[in-house]
Design an enzyme around this catalytic site. Sequence first.
Site, PDB file in Angstrom:
ATOM      1  N   LEU A   1       0.820  -1.209   0.000  1.00 37.25           N
ATOM      2  CA  LEU A   1       0.000   0.000   0.000  1.00 37.25           C
ATOM      3  C   LEU A   1       0.853   1.258   0.000  1.00 37.25           C
ATOM      4  O   LEU A   1       0.478   2.279  -0.576  1.00 37.25           O
ATOM      5  CB  LEU A   1      -0.912   0.015   1.238  1.00 37.25           C
ATOM      6  CG  LEU A   1      -2.009  -1.033   1.299  1.00 37.25           C
ATOM      7  CD1 LEU A   1      -2.745  -0.952   2.627  1.00 37.25           C
ATOM      8  CD2 LEU A   1      -2.984  -0.866   0.146  1.00 37.25           C
TER       9      LEU A   1
ATOM     10  N   ARG B   1       5.107   2.965   1.250  1.00 41.75           N
ATOM     11  CA  ARG B   1       6.437   2.746   1.811  1.00 41.75           C
ATOM     12  C   ARG B   1       6.933   4.058   2.400  1.00 41.75           C
ATOM     13  O   ARG B   1       6.790   5.117   1.795  1.00 41.75           O
ATOM     14  CB  ARG B   1       7.397   2.265   0.720  1.00 41.75           C
ATOM     15  CG  ARG B   1       8.821   2.025   1.205  1.00 41.75           C
ATOM     16  CD  ARG B   1       9.736   1.559   0.082  1.00 41.75           C
ATOM     17  NE  ARG B   1       9.442   0.197  -0.336  1.00 41.75           N
ATOM     18  CZ  ARG B   1       8.872  -0.126  -1.496  1.00 41.75           C
ATOM     19  NH1 ARG B   1       8.502   0.833  -2.339  1.00 41.75           N
ATOM     20  NH2 ARG B   1       8.639  -1.380  -1.814  1.00 41.75           N
TER      21      ARG B   1
ATOM     22  N   VAL C   1       3.903  -0.767   4.299  1.00 38.88           N
ATOM     23  CA  VAL C   1       2.538  -1.102   4.703  1.00 38.88           C
ATOM     24  C   VAL C   1       1.885  -1.920   3.593  1.00 38.88           C
ATOM     25  O   VAL C   1       1.880  -1.508   2.427  1.00 38.88           O
ATOM     26  CB  VAL C   1       1.704   0.163   4.998  1.00 38.88           C
ATOM     27  CG1 VAL C   1       0.290  -0.224   5.412  1.00 38.88           C
ATOM     28  CG2 VAL C   1       2.365   0.996   6.092  1.00 38.88           C
TER      29      VAL C   1
ATOM     30  N   ASP D   1       4.492  14.028  15.176  1.00 36.95           N
ATOM     31  CA  ASP D   1       4.787  14.033  13.729  1.00 36.95           C
ATOM     32  C   ASP D   1       3.510  14.278  12.922  1.00 36.95           C
ATOM     33  O   ASP D   1       3.217  13.557  11.967  1.00 36.95           O
ATOM     34  CB  ASP D   1       5.441  12.716  13.320  1.00 36.95           C
ATOM     35  CG  ASP D   1       6.119  12.815  11.933  1.00 36.95           C
ATOM     36  OD1 ASP D   1       6.393  13.946  11.489  1.00 36.95           O
ATOM     37  OD2 ASP D   1       6.354  11.765  11.310  1.00 36.95           O
TER      38      ASP D   1
END
Length: 626
Positions: free
Chosen positions: A17, A19, A25, A143
Amino acid sequence: MPAPRVLGGRYEVGSLLGRGGMAEVHVARDTRLGRMVAVKLLRSDLARDPSFQARFRREAQAAAGLNHPSIVAVYDTGADTTVEPGGGRVELPWIVMEYVEGRTLRDMLRTDHPLAIEECLSITEGILNGLEYSHRMGIVHRDIKPANVMITPAGEIKVMDFGIARAVSDSSATLTQTSAVMGTAQYLSPEQARGEQVDSRSDLYSTGCLLYEILTGRPPFTGDAPVAVAYQHVSEQPRPPSALAPQIPPAVDHVVLMALSKDREHRYQSAADFADDLRRAVEGRPLRGASFATQTFAAAPPTAATTVTPPVAVPVPVSPPTGALPRVSDGDPPYEEDPARRRWPWVLLIVALVLGIGGVGYALLNNDGGSSSGEQTSSAPATVAMPDVVGSAQADAESQLTRLGLTTTVTQQADDTVAEGNVISTDPEAGAQLTVGTSVTLVVSTGSNAAVVPDVSGKTQEEARAALTAVGLSVGDVSTGDSPTVDKGEVISTDPAAQASVPKGSAVALTIASGKVTVPDVTGKPLADAVKQLRDLGLSTNSTETTVTTDADPGTVVTQDVSPDSSVDVRTLVNLTVAPERTATESPTSTPTGSPTSSASPSSSPTSSGSQTGAVGTPTEDGNGQ
């Protein structure tokens, strides 16, 4: 075709999905529950690094304890041993998360910008809802950026990737031994860039940067290197968003600049306060908190009676912390600018420094010369009397102080006696003689701190959550209970109970109907009592007389087809077997009831017909009154 990779004996790993700098993922299928999930795998080339292992485990621990509609849920975690090409074995950790269909806010900005102002504020409010929950649970994300926000096709906001999240009690610790600062340059808070202690207000600064970008199409600070951007977060003021997008109203400018205050004491102190001012900006209501940040960008006009010469502004560069320079993650690509434009800020900064230092030297020389010659070179500073603004509306008080050449700092406080938005007190107090330019602290009422728990019985869980949020409360523990009168999935009761007065921000526990009831034991009870007891529990009943000989009293329940203490759905049918009414029976030696001596003979034995029928109460005896 090779068999799919299976993690933990249950997760079949599928296509990639996305990176990132630390992990990949994949979509996966949970074979045990038959649902789609997302699996995050630490990159194999980083698996041997203890710091990345620790960060990956920290993400799982931080996010696993969070359960909120605006946060991507973590279901499971584990590690698999893999064999490297050289034969070495390494532990490869993984995290199983909620699979969210949609796209990141970063992707949306690339394709859909510009977004409508209302949509920008709605997205930001969704992020703040998730942060309010994570901060209440003691977790700082650290983040926040567009790449870590998912938007579903239904418009739901999901905050993800708590990869460098930390508990508030541990937020002063660094993530590496070199005191490197983790995060993405365009969204770093000043305290992160300086390597200082981080708390929940750092997330609010990052959210302010994100809001700035989705409103204007660019972050508040950009540069050709992450360190240069981090330097700007520490030492430079952002331009108001409306300078880049004129359609942005002043109220939104104020909210953004408040969130981007360098000093975290002057930012919003909670995600709820930030979200509240966003709603007020959309609805055109007075803002509660966004007043201090605007002082940096608008100087107070001098009074008519005095002329005040503003001091020369000397930019003072803020050096990064000693030791290693901050290391900033480049999870989002740096915002590209024209190379020629990149050099101009640095040129201007150097020129400003030279002029500023020269101006200070010139002023010092003049002061020394005046002192040595005995001449007075400056007049006494102008002073004004502090007016009494207690009880006034915040906007009126600020306007009155500004006309006198004073600046304002606003703090908020709950007060049951002063109306929301009005001044409770000032520091200094009324009557004090103040030098023009002095900052006055206004303590402004947020209204009563008490909230009344609304009656949410019979509402769905989401309806109850909305009703509680509307009065400043939140949903606490959610449990299930049996109720014959409340439909499955609806609220039975709250704790505290409806109409109770509690402090705003309190959590209210909900009890949700399970749709089931526990069957009681009604054997041995009269049929009418048994039926009433079962029907009071929302159960249906059916009764039949037993054909089996029984010693039970006539009309009492002999058996029930649903076992006592069973948990069954409301309106389940319970079949009851009832003992029949007794009828008169004849013994082998009894005299027929029609005998003239059946009831009149004075010498009847105890086993005579008359005695027996009297015991069972035949209609003949009842009718004769004997």
